[in-house]
Design a protein around this motif. Structure first.
Motif, mmCIF file in Angstrom:
data_model
loop_
_atom_site.group_PDB
_atom_site.id
_atom_site.type_symbol
_atom_site.label_atom_id
_atom_site.label_comp_id
_atom_site.label_asym_id
_atom_site.label_seq_id
_atom_site.Cartn_x
_atom_site.Cartn_y
_atom_site.Cartn_z
ATOM 1 N N ASN A 1 0.825 -1.206 0.000
ATOM 2 C CA ASN A 1 0.000 0.000 0.000
ATOM 3 C C ASN A 1 0.861 1.259 0.000
ATOM 4 O OD1 ASN A 1 -2.786 -0.199 -0.264
ATOM 5 N ND2 ASN A 1 -3.052 -0.992 1.810
ATOM 6 N N PHE A 2 1.988 1.189 0.675
ATOM 7 C CA PHE A 2 2.911 2.324 0.660
ATOM 8 C C PHE A 2 3.429 2.545 -0.762
ATOM 9 C CE2 PHE A 2 7.188 4.190 1.475
ATOM 10 C CZ PHE A 2 6.770 5.337 2.130
ATOM 11 N N ALA A 3 3.778 1.443 -1.436
ATOM 12 C CA ALA A 3 4.219 1.531 -2.830
ATOM 13 C C ALA A 3 3.110 2.056 -3.717
ATOM 14 C CB ALA A 3 4.677 0.156 -3.309
ATOM 15 N N LEU A 4 1.885 1.643 -3.447
ATOM 16 C CA LEU A 4 0.744 2.113 -4.232
ATOM 17 C C LEU A 4 0.594 3.626 -4.122
ATOM 18 C CD1 LEU A 4 -1.778 1.657 -5.944
ATOM 19 C CD2 LEU A 4 -3.018 1.055 -3.828
ATOM 20 N N THR A 5 0.819 4.171 -2.944
ATOM 21 C CA THR A 5 0.731 5.625 -2.774
ATOM 22 C C THR A 5 1.775 6.340 -3.634
ATOM 23 O OG1 THR A 5 -0.090 5.362 -0.516
ATOM 24 C CG2 THR A 5 0.824 7.513 -1.097
ATOM 25 N N LEU A 6 2.991 5.795 -3.696
ATOM 26 C CA LEU A 6 4.032 6.382 -4.548
ATOM 27 C C LEU A 6 3.631 6.313 -6.018
ATOM 28 C CD1 LEU A 6 7.286 4.913 -2.934
ATOM 29 C CD2 LEU A 6 6.234 7.132 -2.505
ATOM 30 N N GLU A 7 3.038 5.197 -6.417
ATOM 31 C CA GLU A 7 2.632 5.046 -7.815
ATOM 32 C C GLU A 7 1.471 5.973 -8.150
ATOM 33 O OE1 GLU A 7 4.355 3.494 -9.908
ATOM 34 O OE2 GLU A 7 5.642 2.295 -8.616
ATOM 35 N N TYR A 8 0.555 6.159 -7.213
ATOM 36 C CA TYR A 8 -0.522 7.143 -7.407
ATOM 37 C C TYR A 8 0.080 8.526 -7.683
ATOM 38 C CZ TYR A 8 -4.501 4.356 -5.502
ATOM 39 O OH TYR A 8 -5.497 3.433 -5.285
ATOM 40 N N LEU A 9 1.071 8.885 -6.876
ATOM 41 C CA LEU A 9 1.709 10.199 -7.003
ATOM 42 C C LEU A 9 2.334 10.364 -8.381
ATOM 43 C CD1 LEU A 9 2.850 12.885 -5.922
ATOM 44 C CD2 LEU A 9 4.714 11.568 -4.879
ATOM 45 N N GLU A 10 3.106 9.371 -8.806
ATOM 46 C CA GLU A 10 3.781 9.471 -10.090
ATOM 47 C C GLU A 10 2.783 9.478 -11.244
ATOM 48 O OE1 GLU A 10 8.174 7.608 -9.424
ATOM 49 O OE2 GLU A 10 6.552 6.168 -9.741
ATOM 50 N N HIS B 1 3.231 3.495 -17.813
ATOM 51 C CA HIS B 1 3.853 2.519 -16.918
ATOM 52 C C HIS B 1 3.344 2.691 -15.486
ATOM 53 C CE1 HIS B 1 7.660 2.261 -19.682
ATOM 54 N NE2 HIS B 1 6.610 1.679 -20.204
ATOM 55 N N GLU B 2 3.284 3.939 -15.026
ATOM 56 C CA GLU B 2 2.881 4.178 -13.634
ATOM 57 C C GLU B 2 1.425 3.784 -13.416
ATOM 58 O OE1 GLU B 2 5.328 4.487 -12.010
ATOM 59 O OE2 GLU B 2 6.782 5.840 -12.917
ATOM 60 N N ASN B 3 0.578 4.031 -14.409
ATOM 61 C CA ASN B 3 -0.816 3.607 -14.285
ATOM 62 C C ASN B 3 -0.922 2.086 -14.230
ATOM 63 O OD1 ASN B 3 -2.531 5.997 -14.217
ATOM 64 N ND2 ASN B 3 -1.786 6.426 -16.280
ATOM 65 N N GLN B 4 -0.090 1.398 -15.008
ATOM 66 C CA GLN B 4 -0.093 -0.059 -14.946
ATOM 67 C C GLN B 4 0.425 -0.558 -13.605
ATOM 68 O OE1 GLN B 4 1.123 -2.348 -18.477
ATOM 69 N NE2 GLN B 4 1.313 -0.412 -19.577
ATOM 70 N N HIS B 5 1.388 0.152 -13.033
ATOM 71 C CA HIS B 5 1.876 -0.221 -11.707
ATOM 72 C C HIS B 5 0.764 -0.064 -10.668
ATOM 73 C CE1 HIS B 5 6.311 0.770 -12.946
ATOM 74 N NE2 HIS B 5 5.855 -0.332 -13.497
#
Length: 222
Positions: free
Chosen positions: A59-68, A95-99
């Motif tokens: 979930n922490f990684a998801l927050t970073l990907e949301y930001l990018e 790429h970030e949306n796919q992440h």
């Protein structure tokens, strides 16, 4: 819950330091919000009770990907990019949306609840020119690489570790791509990218988050 104002530095303040130490020193202008949020979220994100640690890391990684993902979409919407930067930003944004989608799927399949997308705040000059967009992109991507490298040693679930390893490889490609656009020679100039602690990552993203959003990230509602 009381909201705390977060002072967002300009793109120039973010991109001026040339070393990782200088980068985080520049982020100190974000004020006490970063320190308070770091203490709250880092304590929750590192908890391993009831097997929730891997889900919290995801979930922490998801927050970073949301930001990018949001940053690159806003960069495209600004209408200031020309080729080859336009195509590169579009590709990285995809790429970030796919992440984002992959992490949501991973968390859901593991029985967790994906964290909601926070409201992000960007510097006022973030999208005024191609140069400002590339400068900020060149700070986001190394933080993403460092975040995944730092989280890798904490991950226990093979599926989560595989996802993190796949994503960090792509984030490293992004670093090189933006270095190319910025004329950095050589563009792949770091043989051992530094792993960042959660405190360091939080210090880096705190200026883009309101305090309430920071406290919701990676919580125990999994």
């Amino acid at each position: 819950m009381q909201k705390h104002k977060v002072n967002v530095p300009s793109v120039e303040e973010f991109s001026q330091p040339t070393s990782r130490k200088g980068f985080f020193k520049a982020l100190a202008v974000a004020g006490m919000g970063a320190a308070v949020g770091s203490t709250v979220l880092a304590g929750r994100a590192t908890a391993q009770d009831d097997g929730g640690g891997d889900l919290e890391i995801a979930n922490f990684a998801l927050t970073l990907e949301y930001l990018e993902a949001e940053f690159y979409q806003l960069a495209l919407d600004a209408g200031v990019l020309s080729e080859p930067a336009l195509s590169q930003v579009a590709a990285v944004g995809d790429h970030e949306n796919q992440h984002v989608e992959a992490l949501i799927g991973l968390i859901t399949e593991a029985g967790g609840t994906p964290v909601e997308k926070p409201e992000f705040t960007f510097p006022a000059d973030a999208f005024t020119s191609e140069a400002s967009i590339l400068a900020l992109a060149s700070t986001f991507e190394p933080v993403g690489v460092g975040a995944y490298l730092g989280a890798g040693v904490l991950i226990q679930d093979p599926a989560v570790l595989a996802a993190a390893g796949s994503i960090v490889a792509v984030e490293g490609q992004h670093v090189v791509a933006f270095n190319n656009l910025l004329g950095v020679v050589p563009p792949a100039n770091d043989p051992f990218p530094a792993a960042l602690t959660q405190d360091e990552v939080l210090a880096a993203i705190a200026p883009f988050l309101g305090m309430d959003a920071m406290m919701d990230t990676g919580g125990q509602a999994l």
